[in-house]
Design an enzyme around this catalytic site. Sequence first.
Site, PDB file in Angstrom:
ATOM      1  N   LYS A  23       3.447 -12.476  -0.514  1.00  0.00           N
ATOM      2  CA  LYS A  23       4.112 -12.058  -2.134  1.00  0.00           C
ATOM      3  C   LYS A  23       5.485 -11.584  -1.554  1.00  0.00           C
ATOM      4  CE  LYS A  23       4.374  -9.249  -5.136  1.00  0.00           C
ATOM      5  NZ  LYS A  23       6.106  -8.725  -5.453  1.00  0.00           N
ATOM      6  N   GLY A  46       3.454  -0.036   1.773  1.00  0.00           N
ATOM      7  CA  GLY A  46       4.276   0.455   0.522  1.00  0.00           C
ATOM      8  C   GLY A  46       3.788   1.790   0.048  1.00  0.00           C
ATOM      9  N   SER A  47       3.871   2.009  -1.344  1.00  0.00           N
ATOM     10  CA  SER A  47       3.452   3.376  -2.019  1.00  0.00           C
ATOM     11  C   SER A  47       1.776   3.684  -2.057  1.00  0.00           C
ATOM     12  CB  SER A  47       4.067   3.664  -3.225  1.00  0.00           C
ATOM     13  OG  SER A  47       3.292   2.703  -4.029  1.00  0.00           O
ATOM     14  N   GLY A  79      -0.862   0.636  -3.066  1.00  0.00           N
ATOM     15  CA  GLY A  79      -1.740   0.444  -2.304  1.00  0.00           C
ATOM     16  C   GLY A  79      -3.355   0.647  -2.663  1.00  0.00           C
ATOM     17  N   GLU A 100      -0.997   0.250   4.270  1.00  0.00           N
ATOM     18  CA  GLU A 100      -0.288   1.538   5.099  1.00  0.00           C
ATOM     19  C   GLU A 100       0.471   2.078   3.951  1.00  0.00           C
ATOM     20  OE1 GLU A 100       2.386   3.263   5.983  1.00  0.00           O
ATOM     21  OE2 GLU A 100       3.404   2.046   7.329  1.00  0.00           O
ATOM     22  N   CYS A 108       8.425   4.974   7.114  1.00  0.00           N
ATOM     23  CA  CYS A 108       7.168   5.574   6.753  1.00  0.00           C
ATOM     24  C   CYS A 108       6.943   6.861   7.637  1.00  0.00           C
ATOM     25  CB  CYS A 108       5.978   4.455   7.377  1.00  0.00           C
ATOM     26  SG  CYS A 108       6.319   2.917   6.648  1.00  0.00           S
TER      27      CYS A 108
END
Lengths: 528, 528
Positions: free
Chosen positions: A187, A244-245, A249, A268, A305
Site C-alpha cells: 500500500k 508509522g503512528s 498501527g 512498529e 523512530c
Amino acid sequence: MTNTELKTENLIAGEYTSGTGTPFHSVNPATGEDLSGDFRNAAEADVNRAMEGAAEAARRLRSIPPSERAGFLRTIAEEIEALGDTLVERATAETGLPAGRIQGERGRTCGQLRLFASVIEEGSWVDARIDRAIPDRQPLPKPDIRRMLMPLGPVVVFAASNFPLAFSTAGGDTASALAAGCPVVVKAHRAHPGTSSLVAGAIHRAAIRTSMPAGIFSHLHGPGSVIGIALVKHPLTEAVGFTGSRHAGMILHQTAAARPKPIPVFAEMGSINPVFLLGNTLAGDPQGLAAAYCQSVNLGVGQFCTNPGLLVAPQGSHLDAFEREAAKLFNETPKGTMLTGAIAKSYHEGLRDLEKSGVVRRLSNDGECEGAHACSALLATTAENFLKTELLHEEVFGPSSLIVSCRDRGEMMAVGEHLEGQLTATIHGTDKDLAEHCDLVDTLSTRVGRIIFNGWPTGVEVCPSMNHGGPFPASTDPRYTSVGTAAILRFARPISYQNWPSSALPPALRDENKGGITRMVDGVLTRD
Amino acid sequence: MTNTELKTENLIAGEYTSGTGTPFHSVNPATGEDLSGDFRNAAEADVNRAMEGAAEAARRLRSIPPSERAGFLRTIAEEIEALGDTLVERATAETGLPAGRIQGERGRTCGQLRLFASVIEEGSWVDARIDRAIPDRQPLPKPDIRRMLMPLGPVVVFAASNFPLAFSTAGGDTASALAAGCPVVVKAHRAHPGTSSLVAGAIHRAAIRTSMPAGIFSHLHGPGSVIGIALVKHPLTEAVGFTGSRHAGMILHQTAAARPKPIPVFAEMGSINPVFLLGNTLAGDPQGLAAAYCQSVNLGVGQFCTNPGLLVAPQGSHLDAFEREAAKLFNETPKGTMLTGAIAKSYHEGLRDLEKSGVVRRLSNDGECEGAHACSALLATTAENFLKTELLHEEVFGPSSLIVSCRDRGEMMAVGEHLEGQLTATIHGTDKDLAEHCDLVDTLSTRVGRIIFNGWPTGVEVCPSMNHGGPFPASTDPRYTSVGTAAILRFARPISYQNWPSSALPPALRDENKGGITRMVDGVLTRD
C-alpha cells in the site's frame, strides 16, 4: 517505457491498471508546489485481484529454489540503482529530505536486499531440525521427524513516510517478506507516490528478468482507511508489516484481530527513546554531550523512530549548563522541512499541547514556522511533573526533546519504571555508574528492544544482532524485529514432516544437506 | 502436611488461601460419584495477588542463572514422581483414564520438565547474535551490537482437560514458560482439581527446595469465564497458553486482542486431522489399515487433539471392504469413559448433528451410552457432500471418524483445498503415489503444522523437531509449537545491547562464552 518513466497506475500482479476517482498528486513539502503525476486510487476490486495474484504466486514460489529468490532480490537492487538520479530527485522533491540522505537511504535499501539474498542463499535461517527414527525404542518406536520454516503466504506492506526507500516500497518489510518466500502487496504512501511508483517499477522489471510469478508483487495507491483496511481484511492476506503512528498501527492491529481468521500485524509504532545521564556524566564534557544530543534529535528533522525525545538527568549546575548549551545549539539549528505539511502541523500542535500543560519550560526560542517547515524545540520539566503528567510520555514526532531533571536516584528510577514500551533506551555514564544503577538497567531492559551505552539511539544498524521493535506500544509484537536479518522470521512458520521419504522432503531437510546449512540433528547443531 | 495431602485451597505466590463461594468437587466420570475435596474458587483479588507475585518473581528471576532454573524444573519432576500412586489414583478417578495411561503421561510430563532443564542448561536456545564493532568503517563506524532472547514475563496457563498431567498444571506450557524464565499462573481445570492441586503442591515444594521466588507459581481454581478472563485481562499478564476448544480459545484470543496492551495468546484448538489414502493403498492390507485406523481414532476414547477425524479415500470395492472391516472393529471397541459427562454429551450431540445433516451414513452400530460413556462411531459421506456441507468440517471431539469417498483425484484434491488449518495431515501410499500427488501434498503443507507419511497422527513426540500447532483454526499463532523444545520460544523476545561493556552484559553475550553455547558471531554460527 523507459525505466525511469513515472507510471501513475496501480501495479497489480504484473499489470498496470488505471485507478478510479479523482486523481491526486504529491506536493513538494519544501515549496508547497504540486509535483507531476496524476495518481489514482485502486478500487476495492483491485485489492482482490492483487491478493489473488499473490496467493497464486505463493503457490508457485514454493517450488522455486531460494537461489532464484536471491537472484530476484539482487536484481531489484540493481534496478533501483539503475533509476539513478531520477529516483533521488523525485524522492527529494516528495519528502523534503536532502539528496545526500536519499542517496544514503538508497544504499541501505539495496544493501538490505542483497543482505537478505545472502541470508536465503546461505539457508540456515529455516531453523532445520532433524530427529532421526529409533525403531526399537521402548515402549514405542521413535518416528523420524524433520522440521523447518516455510513462508506464511501473501504479506501486505504499508509503506512508511519517514524512510521513503528503506521502509517503503522495497524496504525492510518487503525485502524480508520476499526473502521468506512470501509475495508482497504494497500500500503506497500517499506522501511519496512517485518515489513509490519508480521503485515498484524496479521490482516489476526485476520480477520479469528473473521469471518470478507475476503476482509476487503488487503496488496500490489509495487511502489507508479504505484500501489499507481492505487489504488487512482480505481473507488471502497472511501477515501485515507497518511502520508509522500508534493510532494507525492500532487500527490495523484491531482490524486484523477482528478477522474470522486472525493474522499477525507487525506494527512498529515509534517511541520517545529515553536517554539517561547517570552520575557525573555531565561533569565531563557537557559541550560534547549537548552537541551529540542536538544532532541526534535533529537528524532528519527529528523524523526517526529512534529520535531521543526524552533526556533524564540529575538536577544541578551541570544540568543547568548542559541545558544552556543545548538550547543554544537548538536555536542555531536551521529550520527543517518535514515530510508533509500535515506532519509539521501535528508536530507544532504536539508542542503547543505540551506547553499548555503548564508543567513544561521551553528552553529554546519559539521560532516561526509555516507549511511543512519545523523549528526544533528543547523543553524541560521536573521528574515530579513528568511522573504525574501522562501527556509528557507521548511521542511528539519531530525535532523536539524534553529534558527531565531528577532530584535524586529514586526519582530517576521512578521515571524508568513509569515508561511505556520503547524501541530503545540509552544510558550515559562510566562502567561504575552502570554497575551502581543495575536496578535502573534491569527495569529499562524489560521496557525496550535495544539498550545503548554512551551513544545515541538514532542510526539503526542492519545486521543479524539488531532488534528494532520493542514492548507495546513501541510495537504490536515485541517478539520480532523489523530491521536486520532476523526480520525474515516474521513471515515464516514451522512445519514438521514425519516419516517422510527423503526424495519428497524439501532439500533443507534431506540427509545429504547439499546446501551445507547448520541444522539441529538429534539435538545437536551441525552442518553435517 | 504430608506431600500427598490434598490441599483444596488456591495457591497464591507461595501461600495457600481459602477461596470464596460455594465449594465444588470433582466427579468420577466412570461412576458418577463425587470425589473428596471441597474446592473453592479464587476471588478476583486473588488474581491480582497472583499476578503481582508473578511480576515480582519475574524481576527476581532475571538475576537467577539458568542452571538454578534447570534445578527447579528437575525438582518439580522429582516431586511429581514422589506423589506416587496418590497422583495416579486421583487422576484416574477424576478423568476416567486408565492407570497405565496416567503413568505414561506422568513419565512424559516429568521427561518434558527434564528436557527443558537440559535445553536451558545447554543455553543456545537464546539465539545469541554478536556483531562486533568496526570503528573505522566508512562512512560511519559500526557499533558493537549483541542480541539474545529474554523472558516475556508472567504467563497465564490454562490447564487442559484431555491431558490431566502433560497439558495441565505442570505440562508443556508451564514447563516451557518456566524454562524461558517466566513465572506461571495456572488456571486449574474444573474437571480435575484434585490432580491439579497435587501437582501444584509438587511445584510449590520444588520452588521452596530450590529457593525460587514465591511468585514463580500460582494455582487458581475458578470458572474460565470469570477467573480465566480476569487473568487474561490483567495488565501484568504478558502471554497466555491454552489447549482446548475453538470456542474457548477464541474468547481468550479476542479478550487479549481487546486489551489496551495486546499480548500473545497461544491457543491450540484442535482439528480433524485428515488422513488421505492415495492410489492403491487400500488394495494392499485393508485389514491392517482398518485396525490401525480404528486404534488411532479410539486411543484415549478419541480425546486427542490429533485424533484422525477424517479419512479420505478413492471410492470402490477396496474402500467398501475397508469400511466393512473398520465398522466391525469400531463395533467391537468397548464403550469408553470420556473425561466428563459434559464432554460425552457434546460428543453425542455432535454425532446427532452430523446424522441429521442427511448426507452422512453411519457405518458402525448405534450404541447406547449414558453419563460420561461414549460409543465409538464410524461415519461415511461422499466428497461431493463433504464439499458442500460445512458442518462436516467441524471437529467432533471424541471417538468418531468420517470416511470421505472420492470419485477421482480431482475430488480428493478439492477436499484438500477445502480444509481449514489443521494440526496434522497424514498420507498413506507408496513413494510413487506421493510424487504423483505432489499438488495435494503442496496444498496440505499450507494447511497443517505436521504432515505424516504412512503413519497415524496420534502420538506427539516431544523433541526439537516437533511442531504441534498449525494454521488457524488449529491454533491462533501458527508460528509456534506447544510441544517440543521449540515451545520455549513462545515466551521470549529479543533485546539488543549496543556498545555495552562486557562486564554488564548477560553471560550469554560476553566474549568469553563460558557456557560454550552456539552463537552467531559476525554472521557465522560458532561455539567460540
